[in-house]
Scaffold this motif. Structure first.
Motif, PDB file in Angstrom:
ATOM      1  N   ARG A   1      23.347  76.053   6.811  1.00  0.00           N
ATOM      2  CA  ARG A   1      22.894  75.736   5.449  1.00  0.00           C
ATOM      3  C   ARG A   1      22.895  74.232   5.224  1.00  0.00           C
ATOM      4  O   ARG A   1      21.960  73.664   4.646  1.00  0.00           O
ATOM      5  N   ALA A   2      23.950  73.563   5.672  1.00  0.00           N
ATOM      6  CA  ALA A   2      24.043  72.120   5.491  1.00  0.00           C
ATOM      7  C   ALA A   2      22.936  71.400   6.265  1.00  0.00           C
ATOM      8  O   ALA A   2      22.323  70.446   5.762  1.00  0.00           O
ATOM      9  N   THR A   3      22.670  71.861   7.481  1.00  0.00           N
ATOM     10  CA  THR A   3      21.622  71.250   8.302  1.00  0.00           C
ATOM     11  C   THR A   3      20.256  71.399   7.653  1.00  0.00           C
ATOM     12  O   THR A   3      19.450  70.456   7.628  1.00  0.00           O
ATOM     13  N   ILE A   4      19.976  72.588   7.108  1.00  0.00           N
ATOM     14  CA  ILE A   4      18.710  72.818   6.410  1.00  0.00           C
ATOM     15  C   ILE A   4      18.566  71.868   5.229  1.00  0.00           C
ATOM     16  O   ILE A   4      17.466  71.379   4.917  1.00  0.00           O
ATOM     17  N   ALA A   5      19.679  71.559   4.574  1.00  0.00           N
ATOM     18  CA  ALA A   5      19.663  70.676   3.409  1.00  0.00           C
ATOM     19  C   ALA A   5      19.609  69.202   3.786  1.00  0.00           C
ATOM     20  O   ALA A   5      19.615  68.331   2.908  1.00  0.00           O
ATOM     21  N   GLY A   6      19.561  68.899   5.088  1.00  0.00           N
ATOM     22  CA  GLY A   6      19.450  67.511   5.525  1.00  0.00           C
ATOM     23  C   GLY A   6      20.777  66.786   5.659  1.00  0.00           C
ATOM     24  O   GLY A   6      20.803  65.555   5.775  1.00  0.00           O
ATOM     25  N   VAL A   7      21.879  67.525   5.653  1.00  0.00           N
ATOM     26  CA  VAL A   7      23.201  66.922   5.795  1.00  0.00           C
ATOM     27  C   VAL A   7      23.452  66.566   7.260  1.00  0.00           C
ATOM     28  O   VAL A   7      23.139  67.351   8.161  1.00  0.00           O
ATOM     29  N   GLU A   8      23.988  65.378   7.501  1.00  0.00           N
ATOM     30  CA  GLU A   8      24.348  64.963   8.859  1.00  0.00           C
ATOM     31  C   GLU A   8      25.693  65.596   9.221  1.00  0.00           C
ATOM     32  O   GLU A   8      26.723  65.264   8.635  1.00  0.00           O
ATOM     33  N   VAL A   9      25.662  66.502  10.195  1.00  0.00           N
ATOM     34  CA  VAL A   9      26.844  67.302  10.521  1.00  0.00           C
ATOM     35  C   VAL A   9      27.315  67.044  11.943  1.00  0.00           C
ATOM     36  O   VAL A   9      26.520  67.025  12.889  1.00  0.00           O
ATOM     37  N   LEU A  10      28.616  66.866  12.093  1.00  0.00           N
ATOM     38  CA  LEU A  10      29.260  66.863  13.408  1.00  0.00           C
ATOM     39  C   LEU A  10      30.055  68.161  13.528  1.00  0.00           C
ATOM     40  O   LEU A  10      30.944  68.423  12.722  1.00  0.00           O
ATOM     41  N   VAL A  11      29.712  68.966  14.532  1.00  0.00           N
ATOM     42  CA  VAL A  11      30.434  70.212  14.776  1.00  0.00           C
ATOM     43  C   VAL A  11      31.320  70.007  15.997  1.00  0.00           C
ATOM     44  O   VAL A  11      30.842  69.630  17.070  1.00  0.00           O
ATOM     45  N   VAL A  12      32.605  70.257  15.824  1.00  0.00           N
ATOM     46  CA  VAL A  12      33.594  70.006  16.875  1.00  0.00           C
ATOM     47  C   VAL A  12      34.240  71.318  17.298  1.00  0.00           C
ATOM     48  O   VAL A  12      34.665  72.117  16.459  1.00  0.00           O
ATOM     49  N   SER A  13      34.314  71.531  18.602  1.00  0.00           N
ATOM     50  CA  SER A  13      35.091  72.630  19.153  1.00  0.00           C
ATOM     51  C   SER A  13      36.203  72.048  20.013  1.00  0.00           C
ATOM     52  O   SER A  13      36.198  70.858  20.316  1.00  0.00           O
ATOM     53  N   HIS A  14      37.147  72.878  20.418  1.00  0.00           N
ATOM     54  CA  HIS A  14      38.199  72.383  21.302  1.00  0.00           C
ATOM     55  C   HIS A  14      37.851  72.725  22.744  1.00  0.00           C
ATOM     56  O   HIS A  14      37.434  73.840  23.046  1.00  0.00           O
ATOM     57  N   SER A  15      38.022  71.765  23.636  1.00  0.00           N
ATOM     58  CA  SER A  15      37.642  71.966  25.038  1.00  0.00           C
ATOM     59  C   SER A  15      38.500  73.016  25.733  1.00  0.00           C
ATOM     60  O   SER A  15      38.145  73.477  26.822  1.00  0.00           O
ATOM     61  N   LEU A  16      39.606  73.423  25.108  1.00  0.00           N
ATOM     62  CA  LEU A  16      40.437  74.475  25.683  1.00  0.00           C
ATOM     63  C   LEU A  16      39.739  75.825  25.643  1.00  0.00           C
ATOM     64  O   LEU A  16      39.990  76.696  26.475  1.00  0.00           O
ATOM     65  N   ASP A  17      38.841  75.994  24.685  1.00  0.00           N
ATOM     66  CA  ASP A  17      38.150  77.275  24.513  1.00  0.00           C
ATOM     67  C   ASP A  17      36.956  77.335  25.460  1.00  0.00           C
ATOM     68  O   ASP A  17      35.891  76.803  25.190  1.00  0.00           O
TER      69      ASP A  17
END
Length: 207
Positions: free
Chosen positions: A28-44
């Protein structure tokens, strides 16, 4: 003066749909033009390390990082409006001041993860985030014994581990015992390692 960011917490046990909700909000945020950083943990490493993948197969791209210092560096590399952190429990309590700093800089933050360990204790840093967030979404799973709301997940007995629904012994049935708050690869798993339980049927060891 920069407005402070907004903290949203998505918390619950395993199999409660936390990752799906994080993905929905990021899309939803991306569609609205929001600059998003999505972070996961490398352990997963249950799936492609460069994506967040839910238990039902949904996924979105993510940046895999191994510690809070790397997260802070990635978040400061560009002018992000929103930082979304998957499996926040893997980053540990040091994530709290890092998120506070992002919020003070006007960055919105979504923190998603387990708020309870497999032995039923609070799992930091999620409880600390829940206490101060503008929004807290507390999700439940479905108890695999009775179908009621499950607020817990528990580790399958390592001597009798079974792949859910197959009756087949799990390959990790001899994994070493690790404390519920000690973060290592043994905490990463799915239906072969953990089950959802309501309060009545939660025992700490699957039966």
């Amino acid at each position: 003066m920069t407005d402070a960011g907004r903290l949203t917490v998505i918390a619950g046990p395993m199999f409660s749909g936390k990752s799906e909700e994080l993905m929905r909000r990021v899309r939803r945020a991306t569609i609205a033009g929001v600059e998003v950083l999505v972070v996961s943990h490398s352990l997963d490493t249950r799936s492609d390390i460069s994506t967040i993948t839910s238990h039902i197969g949904m996924n979105i791209p993510a940046v895999p990082l191994g510690d809070v210092e790397s997260l802070v560096e990635a978040a400061g590399a560009e002018d992000y409006d929103l930082v979304a952190i998957d499996e926040a429990q893997f980053f540990g309590p040091d994530l709290v001041p890092a998120v506070d700093d992002l919020l003070s800089r006007g960055v919105d933050v979504i923190v998603e993860g387990l708020c309870v360990t497999f032995d039923g204790a609070p799992f930091e840093p999620l409880p600390s985030f829940m206490a101060v967030a503008e929004e807290v979404l507390r999700l439940t799973a479905v108890c695999t014994v009775c179908g009621r709301d499950a607020v817990f997940h528990q580790r399958v007995d390592r001597t009798e581990a079974r792949v859910a629904g197959t009756g087949t012994a799990s390959a990790d049935s001899e994994r070493p015992t690790v404390a519920a708050t000690e973060i290592d690869a043994s905490h990463v798993g799915g239906l072969d390692s953990y089950v959802a339980r309501c309060r009545k049927h939660f025992t700490g060891v699957a039966r």
